[in-house]
Design an enzyme around this catalytic site. Structure first.
Site, PDB file in Angstrom:
ATOM      1  N   LYS A 112       0.857  -1.188   0.000  1.00 47.55           N
ATOM      2  CA  LYS A 112       0.000   0.000   0.000  1.00 47.55           C
ATOM      3  C   LYS A 112       0.887   1.229   0.000  1.00 47.55           C
ATOM      4  CE  LYS A 112      -3.566   2.417   2.557  1.00 47.55           C
ATOM      5  NZ  LYS A 112      -4.584   2.325   3.609  1.00 47.55           N
TER       6      LYS A 112
ATOM      7  N   LYS B 205      -2.107  -1.418  -3.859  1.00 49.42           N
ATOM      8  CA  LYS B 205      -2.999  -0.258  -3.791  1.00 49.42           C
ATOM      9  C   LYS B 205      -2.207   1.023  -3.878  1.00 49.42           C
ATOM     10  CE  LYS B 205      -6.085   1.955  -0.564  1.00 49.42           C
ATOM     11  NZ  LYS B 205      -6.546   1.969   0.798  1.00 49.42           N
TER      12      LYS B 205
HETATM   13  C1  PBG Z   1      -7.423   3.387   5.748  1.00 52.91           C
HETATM   14  C2  PBG Z   1      -7.686   3.198   4.292  1.00 52.91           C
HETATM   15  C3  PBG Z   1      -7.499   4.151   3.282  1.00 52.91           C
HETATM   16  C4  PBG Z   1      -8.021   3.589   2.114  1.00 52.91           C
HETATM   17  C5  PBG Z   1      -8.477   2.305   2.437  1.00 52.91           C
HETATM   18  N1  PBG Z   1      -8.248   2.072   3.794  1.00 52.91           N
HETATM   19  C6  PBG Z   1      -6.989   5.535   3.336  1.00 52.91           C
HETATM   20  C7  PBG Z   1      -5.638   5.817   3.840  1.00 52.91           C
HETATM   21  O1  PBG Z   1      -4.797   4.932   3.998  1.00 52.91           O
HETATM   22  O2  PBG Z   1      -5.393   6.987   4.126  1.00 52.91           O
HETATM   23  C8  PBG Z   1      -8.082   4.301   0.787  1.00 52.91           C
HETATM   24  C9  PBG Z   1      -9.149   3.858  -0.138  1.00 52.91           C
HETATM   25  C10 PBG Z   1      -9.460   4.809  -1.240  1.00 52.91           C
HETATM   26  O3  PBG Z   1      -8.844   5.887  -1.406  1.00 52.91           O
HETATM   27  O4  PBG Z   1     -10.382   4.486  -1.990  1.00 52.91           O
HETATM   28  N2  PBG Z   1      -6.415   2.694   6.338  1.00 52.91           N
END
Ligand code: PBG
Length: 334
Positions: free
Chosen positions: A202, A255
């Site tokens: 991520k 992601k």
């Molecule tokens: C939180 C999380 C996030 C997303 C999924 N889980 C945001 C972040 O890490 O700040 C992002 C999903 C999206 O932007 O569609 N841990």
């Protein structure tokens, strides 16, 4: 008879593109609704459908509306939903205590969906940010995100979600060692059937902005770069995936998705686990905004984006376009 010399035969790749039916026969990749996961934002209250300005077409829904929404999702042939909670500020604190409440918004939502639409797979997000007064995915101490103190918080959250009936818990926090820690906690609680979908690679991305609007979960100070990955790196993604696999992940994720096709391809090559990719809120917003201006054809742009993600090697795609895509998929097949 043998030809006297080698003849160069003209090669004509266009033969395999000459009609729609030939193109159907020779197509290498096809996205279907069965590949998709639909993310849903859940909020407290009754009969609440709140628009999110940066995500046109996506709403925050109260718990009483979830059964209907999930029946629609399942009816479209989409096998899974991923739940994200909008928590009121007064329930947030520095240790995200609300996240382990067995009667909290997510456990209640899971039970509601599992009783209304038992065949639908339910994936829950494991991270502190929606519950944290600091808006970070880990415990904050003196401005630092402290890794090991975060792990028990994540494990308690995951156990509460799994007890409520979640099929997969999905740690999206990027703390070190969390997959093994959560696996052990689930097993010790007898929850051996609950899977872990690890957000393994991520990245610290500018494309999460609309999601943070939806949940009001932006960090109060600093950024997420000490735990989410640097978008310049791909070998590091391989390392993260291999660690998560060793720690017991059942599915690994990359992601965001569309800008990270090379990462998806690398991950596909190094693991035999299913690979998921998250087409995130900012990727949704870009297509929506350009389509609203008439600058791209929305359906065509969505099909192309999702097909590219699958072509790169993703087996599972999280996307806010899941319902829209599946509706037009059914129309185009009928
Ligand atoms: C939180 C999380 C996030 C997303 C999924 N889980 C945001 C972040 O890490 O700040 C992002 C999903 C999206 O932007 O569609 N841990």
């Amino acid at each position: 008879m043998t030809p006297k010399k080698f003849i160069s035969i003209p090669k004509r790749p266009r033969r395999n593109r000459r009609s729609a039916s030939v193109r159907d026969l020779t197509r290498e990749t096809m996205v279907t609704p069965a590949d998709l996961v639909y993310p849903i934002f859940v909020t407290e209250g009754k009969n609440v459908r709140e628009a999110i300005s940066s995500m046109p077409g996506i709403k925050r829904l109260s718990l009483d509306l979830l059964a209907k929404e999930c029946r629609e999702v399942a009816g479209l042939g989409i096998p899974a939903v991923a739940l994200f909670p909008k928590i009121s500020d007064r329930k947030k604190d520095s240790l995200a205590a609300e996240s382990k409440n067995p009667r909290g918004l997510i456990p209640r939502s899971v039970r509601e969906i599992k009783s209304a639409v038992p065949e639908l797979t339910v994936i829950t997000d494991v991270a502190m940010d929606p519950y944290s007064s600091d808006g970070h995915d880990g415990v904050v101490r003196d401005g630092q995100i402290v890794n090991d103190e975060t792990l028990p918080v994540l494990a308690d959250m995951a156990v509460a979600q799994a007890k409520a009936g979640a099929d997969y818990v999905a740690p999206s926090d990027m703390m070190d060692g969390r997959i093994g820690y959560i696996r052990r906690a689930l097993d010790e609680a007898g929850l051996t059937d609950t899977g872990i979908l690890a957000y393994s690679a991520k990245y610290a991305s500018a494309y999460y902005g609309p999601f943070r609007d939806a949940l009001d979960s932006a960090p109060k100070a600093g950024d997420k770069k000490s735990y989410q990955m640097d978008y310049a790196n791909v070998r590091e993604a391989v390392r993260e995936v291999l660690l998560d696999e060793e720690e017991g992940a059942d599915i690994v994720m990359v992601k965001p998705a569309g800008l990270y096709l090379d990462v998806i391809m690398r991950i596909r090559a190094v693991t035999e686990l299913p690979v998921a990719a998250y087409h995130v809120s900012g990727e949704y917003a870009l297509i929506k905004a350009a389509a609203a201006k008439g600058w791209v054809d929305e359906d065509a742009a969505v099909r192309e984006a999702l097909t590219a993600i699958k072509r790169a090697g993703a087996d599972i795609i999280f996307t806010y376009f899941a319902k829209a895509f599946s509706r037009s998929f059914q129309v185009s097949r009928s």
